[in-house]
Write an enzyme that holds these catalytic residues in place. Structure first.
Site, PDB file in Angstrom:
ATOM      1  N   LYS A 170      27.573  99.055  31.333  1.00  0.00           N
ATOM      2  CA  LYS A 170      26.450  99.052  30.401  1.00  0.00           C
ATOM      3  C   LYS A 170      25.552  97.847  30.639  1.00  0.00           C
ATOM      4  O   LYS A 170      25.944  96.888  31.304  1.00  0.00           O
ATOM      5  CB  LYS A 170      26.967  99.040  28.959  1.00  0.00           C
ATOM      6  CG  LYS A 170      27.826  97.836  28.619  1.00  0.00           C
ATOM      7  CD  LYS A 170      28.358  97.902  27.196  1.00  0.00           C
ATOM      8  CE  LYS A 170      29.210  96.672  26.874  1.00  0.00           C
ATOM      9  NZ  LYS A 170      29.645  96.651  25.471  1.00  0.00           N
ATOM     10  N   ARG A 202      32.462  98.022  13.555  1.00  0.00           N
ATOM     11  CA  ARG A 202      31.247  98.462  14.227  1.00  0.00           C
ATOM     12  C   ARG A 202      31.071  99.971  14.068  1.00  0.00           C
ATOM     13  O   ARG A 202      30.224 100.428  13.306  1.00  0.00           O
ATOM     14  CB  ARG A 202      31.294  98.058  15.711  1.00  0.00           C
ATOM     15  CG  ARG A 202      30.022  98.338  16.483  1.00  0.00           C
ATOM     16  CD  ARG A 202      30.000  97.621  17.824  1.00  0.00           C
ATOM     17  NE  ARG A 202      31.142  97.919  18.671  1.00  0.00           N
ATOM     18  CZ  ARG A 202      31.365  97.352  19.859  1.00  0.00           C
ATOM     19  NH1 ARG A 202      30.529  96.425  20.317  1.00  0.00           N
ATOM     20  NH2 ARG A 202      32.422  97.679  20.592  1.00  0.00           N
ATOM     21  N   TYR A 249       6.811  71.019  32.415  1.00  0.00           N
ATOM     22  CA  TYR A 249       6.177  71.078  31.091  1.00  0.00           C
ATOM     23  C   TYR A 249       6.782  70.057  30.137  1.00  0.00           C
ATOM     24  O   TYR A 249       8.004  69.917  30.032  1.00  0.00           O
ATOM     25  CB  TYR A 249       6.336  72.471  30.490  1.00  0.00           C
ATOM     26  CG  TYR A 249       5.594  73.561  31.225  1.00  0.00           C
ATOM     27  CD1 TYR A 249       4.210  73.515  31.359  1.00  0.00           C
ATOM     28  CD2 TYR A 249       6.269  74.646  31.772  1.00  0.00           C
ATOM     29  CE1 TYR A 249       3.528  74.521  32.038  1.00  0.00           C
ATOM     30  CE2 TYR A 249       5.595  75.659  32.440  1.00  0.00           C
ATOM     31  CZ  TYR A 249       4.224  75.590  32.572  1.00  0.00           C
ATOM     32  OH  TYR A 249       3.551  76.585  33.232  1.00  0.00           O
ATOM     33  N   MET A 284       8.730  79.506  34.279  1.00  0.00           N
ATOM     34  CA  MET A 284       9.011  80.933  34.364  1.00  0.00           C
ATOM     35  C   MET A 284       9.430  81.368  35.763  1.00  0.00           C
ATOM     36  O   MET A 284      10.318  82.209  35.925  1.00  0.00           O
ATOM     37  CB  MET A 284       7.790  81.743  33.913  1.00  0.00           C
ATOM     38  CG  MET A 284       8.048  83.235  33.821  1.00  0.00           C
ATOM     39  SD  MET A 284       6.618  84.171  33.217  1.00  0.00           S
ATOM     40  CE  MET A 284       6.502  83.580  31.527  1.00  0.00           C
TER      41      MET A 284
END
Length: 370
Positions: A39, A136, A265, A312
């Site tokens: 998954k 759950r 930054y 990024m």
């Protein structure tokens, strides 16, 4: 989806390591059938490459979270058993029946809602879930589980009662009180209940540490095959697993900065002296945590710390000297006798290894090797 194939950054996945880890799990658990959890894009390592590697390495079936993952696997030509472990809208029962995808069912109401959607389709493979303490999904009371089994048996043209399962919330810690409580509740809810061909309760932790206490004929595993020791080394050292991944990039720029120069930054790092700084072609846009500032990468076997905030698309590291552009940088894997793992990153960031891996962005090329 855009894959950054024209950049020197890639995530390599080892078939041999996956096969080794699968063998360890089979030997430890004594299982006959292994569902491998793929998954969330194969825990971040790539849905299709991981699925292909685990099936070739000895897994018997695949476990996913959502129908779209199952359909992607079927579209790719994978015919192995597939289990959807999470909730599914009953309206898609016919689609799953046509594709021979097993669904997890948690209530009699769901079965009644799904039945009309199965008219004209093959019987739907069902795995009945009981909630023993995860909170759950799953039947909470034995009476409802019994009612579900009776309904399945009463509608053989609509359903095949294929599985019975629960999920442990705490099977990979030294403290076992809650695990034992869940095992006791499992017995209270299922002893004497009509059993299907697949009774699967063991996740990675239960398969590795509690094989004598729970059924392990059929298991659902994930983290341990991805080379992540479920207890993160607290129950068992992680040296019995092979690292399946190598994340590598290159230096794309090298410069000498004078003392007092800010980096990245916010200038959270200022050079204390003249320093050689390298720029690496990977950043938080590739799924790296910004908490990795200060984490050391490997270049020629030497540890080079990340300085300044990750950007990024790039990060900066302190270099031991004027290295050439295109020098290889290892973020995960071995270099010069040293190794970096997701557990190392986890200890630095405070984020679990499997949570770090699922963050790997789709633009990272995934490549099966060996």
């Amino acid at each position: 989806m855009v894959v950054a194939a024209h950049r020197p950054t890639r995530l390599l996945i080892s078939r041999k390591a996956i096969a080794h880890n699968l063998t360890v799990v089979r030997q430890t658990s004594g299982c006959r059938f292994m569902f491998m959890a793929v998954k969330d894009n194969g825990y971040g390592f790539g849905l299709l490459p991981v699925s292909q590697a685990v099936l070739a390495g000895g897994a018997n079936g695949l476990a996913v979270a959502v129908l779209d993952e199952a359909l992607t696997l079927r579209s790719a030509g994978i015919t192995a058993p597939i289990l959807i472990m999470s909730w599914l809208d009953a309206a898609y029962a016919g689609v799953c029946a046509d594709q021979q995808v097993m669904v997890t069912v948690s209530s009699l109401a769901w079965l009644k809602e799904a039945l009309p959607y199965l008219d004209g389709h093959p019987p739907l493979l069902v795995s009945l879930a009981v909630d023993t303490g995860m909170g759950r999904i799953g039947c909470r009371e034995r009476a409802e589980a019994e009612a579900c089994v009776a309904f399945l048996q009463a509608h053989p043209t609509g359903f095949v009662y294929q599985g019975l399962m629960t999920h442990f919330a705490d099977s990979d810690t030294v403290e076992t009180d809650y695990f034992e409580r869940q095992v006791a509740r499992w017995h209270a809810m299922t002893d004497g209940l009509v059993k299907p061909p697949m009774v699967h309760v063991a996740n990675s932790g239960a398969a590795m540490y509690h094989a004598a206490e729970v059924p392990t004929d059929v298991i659902r595993i994930g983290t341990v095959v991805y080379g992540m020791e479920p207890s993160e080394g607290t129950i068992r050292p992680d040296n019995y697993l092979d690292q399946i991944e190598r994340l590598e990039s290159e230096l794309i720029m090298v410069k000498k900065l004078p003392a007092g120069e800010g980096v990245s930054y916010g200038h959270t790092y200022v050079t204390p002296t003249d320093e050689w700084v390298g720029t690496v072609a990977i950043g938080y846009g590739d799924g790296l945590s910004r908490r990795l500032k200060g984490f050391s990468l490997l270049i020629h076997g030497e540890k080079c710390p990340i300085i300044g905030n990750l950007t990024m698309d790039a990060l900066m590291v302190k270099l031991p000297g004027p290295l050439p552009v295109h020098t290889k940088v290892t973020l995960l894997g071995e270099d010069g006798g040293q190794r970096l793992t997701l557990t190392d990153m986890a200890h630095h960031t405070g984020i679990a290894p499997w949570e770090l891996s699922i963050r790997f962005a789709e633009r990272l090329p995934r490549v099966l090797v060996d």
